[in-house]
Structures are given as C-alpha cells and as structure tokens.
Design an enzyme around this catalytic site. Structure first.
Site, PDB file in Angstrom:
ATOM      1  N   ASN A 285      82.114 -17.390   9.575  1.00  0.00           N
ATOM      2  CA  ASN A 285      81.812 -17.725   8.181  1.00  0.00           C
ATOM      3  C   ASN A 285      83.001 -17.321   7.324  1.00  0.00           C
ATOM      4  OD1 ASN A 285      79.505 -18.647   6.389  1.00  0.00           O
ATOM      5  ND2 ASN A 285      80.108 -16.760   5.345  1.00  0.00           N
TER       6      ASN A 285
ATOM      7  N   HIS B 203      68.131 -41.818   4.411  1.00  0.00           N
ATOM      8  CA  HIS B 203      66.924 -40.994   4.605  1.00  0.00           C
ATOM      9  C   HIS B 203      66.630 -40.216   3.322  1.00  0.00           C
ATOM     10  CE1 HIS B 203      65.221 -36.988   5.212  1.00  0.00           C
ATOM     11  NE2 HIS B 203      64.512 -37.483   6.200  1.00  0.00           N
ATOM     12  N   ASN B 204      67.667 -39.596   2.784  1.00  0.00           N
ATOM     13  CA  ASN B 204      67.473 -38.805   1.562  1.00  0.00           C
ATOM     14  C   ASN B 204      67.113 -39.695   0.376  1.00  0.00           C
ATOM     15  OD1 ASN B 204      68.338 -36.769   3.254  1.00  0.00           O
ATOM     16  ND2 ASN B 204      69.626 -35.800   1.721  1.00  0.00           N
TER      17      ASN B 204
ATOM     18  N   ARG C 251      75.621 -68.600 -16.922  1.00  0.00           N
ATOM     19  CA  ARG C 251      76.975 -68.245 -16.470  1.00  0.00           C
ATOM     20  C   ARG C 251      77.899 -69.454 -16.556  1.00  0.00           C
ATOM     21  NH1 ARG C 251      77.300 -66.887 -11.058  1.00  0.00           N
ATOM     22  NH2 ARG C 251      79.171 -65.672 -11.424  1.00  0.00           N
TER      23      ARG C 251
ATOM     24  N   ARG D 293      65.322 -38.774 -12.225  1.00  0.00           N
ATOM     25  CA  ARG D 293      65.824 -37.388 -12.249  1.00  0.00           C
ATOM     26  C   ARG D 293      66.815 -37.212 -13.399  1.00  0.00           C
ATOM     27  NH1 ARG D 293      66.373 -34.694  -6.235  1.00  0.00           N
ATOM     28  NH2 ARG D 293      64.551 -35.711  -5.312  1.00  0.00           N
TER      29      ARG D 293
ATOM     30  N   LYS E 247      71.594 -40.620   7.324  1.00  0.00           N
ATOM     31  CA  LYS E 247      71.042 -39.416   6.671  1.00  0.00           C
ATOM     32  C   LYS E 247      70.998 -39.609   5.152  1.00  0.00           C
ATOM     33  CE  LYS E 247      69.656 -35.124   6.099  1.00  0.00           C
ATOM     34  NZ  LYS E 247      69.886 -34.622   4.801  1.00  0.00           N
TER      35      LYS E 247
ATOM     36  N   SER F 188      68.191 -33.266   9.094  1.00  0.00           N
ATOM     37  CA  SER F 188      67.143 -33.192   8.068  1.00  0.00           C
ATOM     38  C   SER F 188      66.006 -32.277   8.498  1.00  0.00           C
ATOM     39  CB  SER F 188      66.565 -34.571   7.766  1.00  0.00           C
ATOM     40  OG  SER F 188      65.480 -34.415   6.849  1.00  0.00           O
TER      41      SER F 188
ATOM     42  N   GLU G  28      63.602 -40.357   0.613  1.00  0.00           N
ATOM     43  CA  GLU G  28      62.943 -39.099   0.219  1.00  0.00           C
ATOM     44  C   GLU G  28      62.833 -39.011  -1.312  1.00  0.00           C
ATOM     45  OE1 GLU G  28      64.761 -35.620   2.193  1.00  0.00           O
ATOM     46  OE2 GLU G  28      64.835 -34.679   0.222  1.00  0.00           O
TER      47      GLU G  28
HETATM   48  P1  NAP Z   1      74.569 -22.745   1.563  1.00  0.00           P
HETATM   49  O1  NAP Z   1      73.412 -21.920   1.976  1.00  0.00           O
HETATM   50  O2  NAP Z   1      74.949 -22.788   0.132  1.00  0.00           O
HETATM   51  O3  NAP Z   1      75.826 -22.302   2.428  1.00  0.00           O
HETATM   52  C1  NAP Z   1      77.073 -22.848   2.196  1.00  0.00           C
HETATM   53  C2  NAP Z   1      78.028 -22.455   3.314  1.00  0.00           C
HETATM   54  O4  NAP Z   1      79.264 -23.133   3.033  1.00  0.00           O
HETATM   55  C3  NAP Z   1      78.328 -20.963   3.380  1.00  0.00           C
HETATM   56  O5  NAP Z   1      78.499 -20.579   4.715  1.00  0.00           O
HETATM   57  C4  NAP Z   1      79.660 -20.883   2.613  1.00  0.00           C
HETATM   58  O6  NAP Z   1      80.468 -19.808   3.012  1.00  0.00           O
HETATM   59  C5  NAP Z   1      80.308 -22.171   3.053  1.00  0.00           C
HETATM   60  N1  NAP Z   1      81.380 -22.571   2.161  1.00  0.00           N
HETATM   61  C6  NAP Z   1      81.265 -22.904   0.857  1.00  0.00           C
HETATM   62  N2  NAP Z   1      82.484 -23.227   0.365  1.00  0.00           N
HETATM   63  C7  NAP Z   1      83.357 -23.078   1.399  1.00  0.00           C
HETATM   64  C8  NAP Z   1      84.749 -23.277   1.524  1.00  0.00           C
HETATM   65  N3  NAP Z   1      85.497 -23.709   0.491  1.00  0.00           N
HETATM   66  N4  NAP Z   1      85.335 -23.039   2.727  1.00  0.00           N
HETATM   67  C9  NAP Z   1      84.589 -22.641   3.779  1.00  0.00           C
HETATM   68  N5  NAP Z   1      83.260 -22.439   3.727  1.00  0.00           N
HETATM   69  C10 NAP Z   1      82.660 -22.647   2.533  1.00  0.00           C
HETATM   70  O7  NAP Z   1      74.386 -24.273   1.982  1.00  0.00           O
HETATM   71  P2  NAP Z   1      73.319 -24.933   2.982  1.00  0.00           P
HETATM   72  O8  NAP Z   1      72.055 -25.198   2.236  1.00  0.00           O
HETATM   73  O9  NAP Z   1      73.269 -24.194   4.275  1.00  0.00           O
HETATM   74  O10 NAP Z   1      74.000 -26.365   3.202  1.00  0.00           O
HETATM   75  C11 NAP Z   1      75.070 -26.591   4.114  1.00  0.00           C
HETATM   76  C12 NAP Z   1      75.212 -28.084   4.295  1.00  0.00           C
HETATM   77  O11 NAP Z   1      73.983 -28.604   4.827  1.00  0.00           O
HETATM   78  C13 NAP Z   1      75.451 -28.864   3.000  1.00  0.00           C
HETATM   79  O12 NAP Z   1      76.259 -29.979   3.267  1.00  0.00           O
HETATM   80  C14 NAP Z   1      74.060 -29.307   2.613  1.00  0.00           C
HETATM   81  O13 NAP Z   1      74.069 -30.429   1.769  1.00  0.00           O
HETATM   82  C15 NAP Z   1      73.492 -29.635   3.982  1.00  0.00           C
HETATM   83  N6  NAP Z   1      72.023 -29.644   4.079  1.00  0.00           N
HETATM   84  C16 NAP Z   1      71.271 -28.730   3.431  1.00  0.00           C
HETATM   85  C17 NAP Z   1      69.878 -28.778   3.569  1.00  0.00           C
HETATM   86  C18 NAP Z   1      68.993 -27.765   2.894  1.00  0.00           C
HETATM   87  O14 NAP Z   1      67.767 -27.985   2.889  1.00  0.00           O
HETATM   88  N7  NAP Z   1      69.527 -26.667   2.363  1.00  0.00           N
HETATM   89  C19 NAP Z   1      69.273 -29.761   4.374  1.00  0.00           C
HETATM   90  C20 NAP Z   1      70.088 -30.660   5.046  1.00  0.00           C
HETATM   91  C21 NAP Z   1      71.456 -30.598   4.894  1.00  0.00           C
HETATM   92  P3  NAP Z   1      80.492 -18.436   2.151  1.00  0.00           P
HETATM   93  O15 NAP Z   1      79.395 -17.595   2.704  1.00  0.00           O
HETATM   94  O16 NAP Z   1      81.848 -17.893   2.408  1.00  0.00           O
HETATM   95  O17 NAP Z   1      80.295 -18.817   0.710  1.00  0.00           O
END
Ligand code: NAP
Length: 470
Positions: free
Chosen positions: A33, A187-188, A446, A289, A184, A130, A191
């Site tokens: 990380n 899908h969203n 047109r 939204r 995906k 998802s 949603e």
């Molecule tokens: P999150 O909890 O906000 O975590 C973000 C991660 O990205 C952290 O590990 C963070 O590292 C890292 N990060 C952010 N900026 C960075 C950078 N510049 N360089 C390297 N690492 C960086 O996000 P999440 O919800 O797990 O989502 C991750 C991905 O999955 C996104 O693309 C999101 O859209 C997708 N997703 C999310 C969900 C959901 O329900 N949450 C569902 C499907 C898909 P640090 O700890 O160093 O900040």
C-alpha cells in the site's frame, strides 16, 4: 516464507477485503500500500489469514515476493493513481508479467494502458469488481477484459474468489482490453437507474400516499419475495426500517437529500451518447442525482413554484400497480443497458456474450435480481433486433405490466411527484411501440433550415429536399 501466488496493491476498503478473500481461498498474497503503515495494520488484523499474507513495503519488495510471470492486482483510486502505481511497479517487473486493474476504471483508460503495456512487453487485465465491501470479502461478481491467455493464468484465483450462482462462479472473461471495465461501467449505470426508480416509488408512497418509512419497508420486503426480488429491493426494505439511534426518527429522514456520484453512471451516459445510443433511464438517474445536489434551488423553488402540494393526497396508488410498474421499468432499464453493451461490442469488435454477462450478474453484484436468470435465458434464445424488450418472455411481461407503469406515471404527474426515470422508461417503451414516429417532422425542419436532405418513404436514396421555398 515461500513466494506468494499473487500480489495486491491498495489496501483500502476493496483491496483489503479482496486480499482476505484470496487468502481465505488458499492463495498466498503479497500486499503493498502507498501509505506503508496500512500494511502492518492490515496484516495485524487479519487473524488466521495473516499466515497467507506477505508484507511488501515497496514495489520492489512486492515484485521480489512473486515468481515470474507475476500477477499483481491494483485496487487503488481510479484515474491518475492507477498510472502512478503502474509507473512505480514497472522497473521491477519482467516481460510477460500481468498487471490487473480491479478498480472502477474508465474503459478508455484501460484500452490505453493495455496498449502501452503491451508495447512494453507486459500484459494488462481490466477487471470490473462489483459487490462492495461485502462482495469483495466473500464473493463479488467479476467482469474481465484483456488477453485470454493472460486471464488463463489467474482464472483459478478469480473463479475461486467470485460469488457463486448455483455453484457456478460469477466471473468471466468477456472480451479484450476495456471490455470488462465497460461492462462494469454499464452495470453501475443500470444500478443508478434501479436505485432511482426505487426512490421514485418510495417518493410516491411517502408524499402522495402519506405512508411511513416502516410501512414502505414492509412493502419492499413483500415485493422482495416476488418478481422484484433483488439485492436493491432487499436493502431498501432494511434501510427504510432503520431508526436513527440519536433521534429515534426514521433513519431516512435524518439523511440529507443530496446524492453523490463517483463517475460510472456519468460515463455510461457519455459512452452511450458517443455510440449513438440513449440509455434514457440511466440518463434520468444521473440527472436526478445532479438535481438532488441543487438543494438551494429546490428550497427556493418550493416557495416560488406552484403545482400539486406534497400534502395533497393525489390519486390512490394500488400496491400491485406499483410493483408491476417497477418491474416493467426495471426490465426497460436492463434492456437499455444491454442494448448499450451490444452497441459497444459491435463498435469495438469485442464479441461480448450478453447471456454470460447476465449470468455473472446473478450473484455477488449490486444489481443481482431474479430477472437476470430470465435475461440470460432470453439472450441464449432468438432475439429479434437484439433488444430484450422483444424477447418473447419480456415482450409478454411488458404487455402485461406496462399498463401499470402508465397509470403510475399519470398519477405521479397529477399529484406533482417527480419520477424522471420511470417516465423515461415509459417513453422508451411507447417509442418502441410505434413503427412510425415523429422524426419525419424533425427531418423536414432540418432540411428547411439547413438543406440537410431526407430519405423518402416511396423512393430509394438520400438527399431529397422539400418544397420549402414555395
Ligand atoms: P479506498 O478505500 O478509498 O482506498 C483507496 C486506495 O487507493 C488506498 O489503498 C490508497 O492508498 C490508494 N491510493 C489513492 N491514491 C493513490 C495514489 N496516488 N497512488 C497509490 N495509491 C493510491 O477506495 P476503495 O473503495 O477500496 O476503491 C478502490 C477502487 O475500487 C476504486 O477504483 C473504486 O471505484 C473501486 N470500487 C469500489 C467499490 C466500493 O464499494 N467501495 C466497489 C467496486 C469498485 P493510501 O492508503 O496510501 O491512501
């Protein structure tokens, strides 16, 4: 410790849960990380699964913990962070290594990254995941795009961690480069539409019919036992039944009515328009939204603009009508989403398997619903015009239930309740019922002001003009 089978970067909500899911299925995972303190915290909290986790403090250490050809999942914030992560990893990789972006990427970025990494001798997979936090931990739906031979090297892991529908994994390789991330995204988009239509029905019951959140919760709970069965109906019932521990009020009443969006809904609409399509229910949901964010405008509008008052009882709403209306509108939203997938598949030569797509949405993902099995069956059969609304089972369903959607739209309009997604679903349905529409007049206009020319119904060829100068 022996080398790990797979690496994962990004221990946020999704990455941490996905890593635990992989470890629990018996695959050792090396984890990294950007903020390195999160690595020890994560492994420290992993309990028995810590034995299957390898801490990698740097990208170099992550590469060293894996045997080539390496497979590394990137689960970081979409956009620039994905490029930054790839750039940090690249110097430590060998030719043939596989990078897997499992975040919500814009599929255009995935296509670009795949091409750039291919030129550099690496392999790249764009993998849509998802199911939120719970899905990532115990079984998400997984939509894969990229070279099939690259996927073959990780398919056992992906299928092991995916949700199962009657023992079949809800994961599939759907096409090359950005195909997985495009699916995906759509899908969203679906949603968004489904959530909006559920919220519209809630609004009608609450404002026009005066029912309490608890009463509406009971209705969604009942509907979840019938043709509307779905994860979103299930959680709607739970959300509406919840009480705020601080105030004792219904939880939904203490939440500010401004909805956020992270981009996938908007991307669906943008890509649809670029492909000459219109997924109108998704457009309406994305737009709603944005309207919800205009809180100040709505507060002033509530004082200055007239119409039926929310306290007016309005026409009576029949529960059975609402259920059937929501079912029709949901089918139309799915149909628009699948039409968009078909258009993209044609445009990008992806050869998407729409039946398989419906199958891997049957469990694990947010839009999982009873309808998806019927949708998969419809796509396995003959589909005139490629649209789900013309499949015999769905044409029958719409013929039987769209009348309820019509009554709902009329009642909502007369009682002054906004229902943008449901109304757009009905307009789509009515448009597709008319073999001859009104675009002849558009073409005449047109031609009148721009000499654009038109086709005639009685002669071949384009470039005909009207007698406008006469
Ligand atoms: P999150 O909890 O906000 O975590 C973000 C991660 O990205 C952290 O590990 C963070 O590292 C890292 N990060 C952010 N900026 C960075 C950078 N510049 N360089 C390297 N690492 C960086 O996000 P999440 O919800 O797990 O989502 C991750 C991905 O999955 C996104 O693309 C999101 O859209 C997708 N997703 C999310 C969900 C959901 O329900 N949450 C569902 C499907 C898909 P640090 O700890 O160093 O900040």
């Amino acid at each position: 410790m022996a080398k790990a089978r797979i690496g994962l970067i990004g221990l946020g909500v999704m990455g941490a849960n996905l890593a635990l899911n992989i470890a629990e299925r018996g695959f050792p995972v090396a984890v990294h990380n950007r903020t390195t303190s999160a690595i020890a915290d994560f492994i420290g909290a992993a309990g028995d699964l810590a034995a299957s986790l390898v801490a990698a403090e740097t990208p170099a250490a992550l590469a060293a913990a894996l045997t080539p050809p390496r497979a590394i999942i990137i689960m970081v914030k979409a956009g620039g962070p994905v490029d930054a992560t790839i750039d940090a990893l690249k110097p430590h990789l060998d030719l043939g290594d596989i990078l897997i972006d499992a975040g919500n990427a814009d599929f255009n970025d995935t296509r670009r990254r795949e091409a750039q990494l291919k030129d550099a001798g690496f392999r790249f997979i764009g993998m849509g995941v998802s199911g939120g936090e719970e899905g990532a931990r115990h079984g998400p739906s997984i939509m894969v795009g990229g070279a099939p031979e690259a996927y073959a090297e990780i398919a056992d892991i992906v299928e092991a961690i995916a949700a199962k529908y009657q023992d079949a994994p809800c994961a599939a390789h759907l096409g090359p480069d950005g195909a997985g991330h495009f699916v995906k995204t759509v899908h969203n988009g679906i949603e968004y539409a489904d959530m909006q239509m559920i919220a519209e029905v809630y609004g009608l019951l609450r404002n026009a019919d005066g029912r309490s959140p608890a009463q509406i919760a009971a209705l969604f709970d009942e509907w979840n036992g019938g043709p509307l069965q779905s994860y979103l109906a299930e959680i709607t019932a739970k959300v509406l039944a919840a009480t705020d521990p601080d105030t004792g009020r219904p939880m939904v009443d203490v939440i500010l009515d401004r909805a956020g969006q992270k981009g996938t809904g908007r991307w669906t609409v943008i890509e649809a328009l670029k492909l000459g399509q219109s997924a109108s229910t998704i457009e309406a949901a994305v737009g709603a939204r944005s309207w919800s964010a205009a809180k100040d405008l709505r507060e002033t509008g509530a004082e200055r603009l007239t119409g039926p008052k929310t306290s007016d009882p309005g026409p009576v709403l029949l529960d059975a009508d609402l259920e059937r209306a929501l079912l029709s509108a949901r089918v139309i939203a799915y149909a628009q989403g699948f039409s968009l997938l078909a258009a993209a598949s044609e445009d990008f030569a992806w050869d998407l398997d729409l039946a398989r797509t419906a199958e891997i949405w049957r469990a694990g993902c947010i839009i999982r619903s009873a309808l998806l099995d019927d949708i998969a069956t419809a796509f396995r059969g003959e589909l005139p015009g490629d649209s789900l609304i013309l499949a015999p089972a769905f044409a029958r369903l719409l013929n039987d239930n769209a009348g309820a959607l019509r009554r709902l739209v009329a009642r909502a309009s007369l009682s002054g309740q906004p229902i943008p997604a449901m109304a757009s679903a009905l307009s789509y349905y009515d448009t597709m019922r008319h073999a001859r529409g009104t675009a002849a007049l558009i073409q005449a206009q047109r031609d009148f002001f721009g000499a654009h020319g038109f086709e005639r119904v009685d002669t071949d060829g384009e470039g005909h003009h009207g007698p406008w100068g006469l």
